[in-house]
Design a protein around this motif. Structure first.
Motif, short mmCIF file in Angstrom:
data_model
loop_
_atom_site.label_atom_id
_atom_site.label_comp_id
_atom_site.label_asym_id
_atom_site.label_seq_id
_atom_site.Cartn_x
_atom_site.Cartn_y
_atom_site.Cartn_z
N TYR A 161 0.84 -1.21 0.00
CA TYR A 161 0.00 0.00 0.00
C TYR A 161 0.87 1.25 0.00
N ASN A 169 -6.64 6.01 -7.64
CA ASN A 169 -6.88 4.66 -7.13
C ASN A 169 -6.79 3.62 -8.24
N ASN A 218 -4.14 0.60 -8.18
CA ASN A 218 -4.70 -0.74 -8.16
C ASN A 218 -4.26 -1.55 -9.37
N TYR A 243 -1.14 -2.22 -6.28
CA TYR A 243 -0.99 -1.64 -4.93
C TYR A 243 -2.31 -1.04 -4.46
N ASP A 244 -2.48 -0.99 -3.15
CA ASP A 244 -3.62 -0.31 -2.55
C ASP A 244 -3.24 1.13 -2.22
N GLN A 302 -7.70 0.24 4.43
CA GLN A 302 -6.91 -0.37 3.37
C GLN A 302 -5.50 -0.73 3.81
#
Length: 412
Positions: A72, A172, A176, A180-181, A393
């Motif tokens: 993340y 996002n 994504n 990755y978050d 997250q």
């Protein structure tokens, strides 16, 4: 030890910083990377596939340097998709039998909730709510921490930062798609101020000017709180375009000349020095006075800085900002930028902001261009909890002088 990753998505470059929170709660940078941006236009993602690939390459390089696997990231946002508005809230602090009582956390939360109950259009979402000040019982006395104070009423002032919902979704989607978050999206200048300012500068009142490639972002700090944010859709790209147009050369050649010989204060240039400009379409190379190139750069940079000053003077009502003007971003690397800014704003209180307090850094990272990436790590260490969705997250799993008065005098 906790690892935090900051990804600064800029118009020209994507910079990634991997930081480790050590025992004294400070941050030590253990990995960095820088990749050329793709799929962006003036800070806006316009091609998700291209941007995602560039982001993935940048993060993978930082992973290899740091020796960690990243799942993340905290990501920057800025430019014209960001806006701000003031919010004020007031709540009663009463006890049925005794009148006033001690303020508890629920009272503070109620006041903030009241201050943020503003109309926001469907195409925007809240990015930050920055608390500016509290006041007790309708007095003019400002306090920063009202918890346990005795009062009949509590007032709060906040700065509400909103972002384009589309831009947040695109960020996002890019992360994504890269695998990755997104742990949180953070305003670029909010992050950078943690890395480059002192508490005294924030208290006295200072201005951060992020001279980026596609945009110039502004953050005004006063009494240790954000007071105003804005963005101007001009930056280093426009400087390069001017050089290309005036000299009749391709953009890439103009960018190289700007980086290698660029100066935005003509007085710093040797009047006898020249720049060799490669010919186009069979034309022979041409020798151009360096002072001519610098005059092109100076004119555009002065225009940008004057627009910054106009924004600040038109949208803030402070009697004084006694801290510094702090320059960050790629434009802050130009020779003469301090002298030009001092001239435009009529103050000597100007300095370059470079990341400080992150351990031993290589020379490349001791630069204003890295302020946001390092700031993302430092800001997220304590304040990443602001975004409730971001919290959900988080995962440790493997990846799948008086500046203001001088501004007025200088501009009007």
């Amino acid at each position: 030890m906790r690892t935090i990753i900051g990804v600064d998505i800029g118009t020209s470059f994507i910079r990634v910083a991997v930081g480790e929170v050590v025992e004294d709660n400070s941050v030590r940078i253990i990995g960095t990377s820088c990749e050329k941006s793709e799929g962006l236009n003036r800070g806006n993602i316009v091609n998700i596939v291209a941007a995602s690939n560039a982001i993935r390459h940048a993060i993978e390089s930082a992973e290899q340097m740091a020796g960690v696997q990243i799942s993340y990231c905290f990501v920057s946002s800025g430019g014209n998709q960001i806006d701000c508005q003031q919010g004020v809230g007031k709540v009663a602090i009463l006890e049925k039998t005794k009148g006033r009582r001690e303020i508890d956390q629920s009272d503070i939360d109620r006041a903030i909730e009241c201050a943020t109950a503003v109309n926001i259009t469907m195409d925007r979402e809240k990015l930050h709510v920055a608390i500016q000040e509290f006041r007790l019982d309708n007095t003019s006395y400002v306090i920063k921490e009202p918890l346990h104070s005795l009062a009949y009423s509590l007032d709060v002032s906040v700065l509400i930062i909103t972002a384009s919902r589309t831009s947040i979704r695109n960020i996002n989607a890019c992360l994504n798609s890269a695998g990755y978050d997104v742990a949180g999206v953070i305003l670029k200048t909010f992050a950078a101020q943690v890395a480059v300012t002192t508490k005294e500068e924030r208290e006295l009142g200072s201005v951060i000017i992020d001279l980026g490639a596609g945009t110039t972002d502004i953050l005004v700090l006063y009494k240790d709180a954000p007071a105003y944010i804005a963005s101007i859709p001009l930056g280093g790209i426009d400087v390069t375009n001017d050089i290309a147009i005036v000299l009749g050369i391709p953009f890439d050649e103009a960018e190289k000349i700007k980086i290698d010989f660029g100066c935005c204060w003509v007085e710093n240039v040797d009047q006898n020095s020249t720049v060799i400009v490669n010919g186009v379409g069979g034309r022979p190379p041409e020798e151009v006075p360096n002072s001519k190139v610098s005059k092109i750069i100076q004119d555009r940079m002065a225009e940008i800085l004057k627009m910054v000053g106009n924004k600040i003077s038109a949208n803030t009502g402070f009697g004084e900002l006694a801290g510094n003007i702090i320059l960050i971003g790629g434009g802050a690397c130009l020779d003469g930028v301090i002298e030009l800014t001092q001239s435009v704003f009529g103050t000597s209180a100007v300095r370059i902001g470079t990341p400080d307090g992150f351990g031993d850094l290589n020379q490349e990272c001791e630069s204003p261009e890295w302020s946001t990436a390092f700031g993302l790590v430092a800001y997220s260490k304590d304040k990443g909890h602001e975004n409730k969705e971001s919290k959900k997250q988080l995962s440790s799993k493997p990846r799948s002088g008086n500046i203001f008065s001088k501004i007025i005098r200088a501009l009007f």
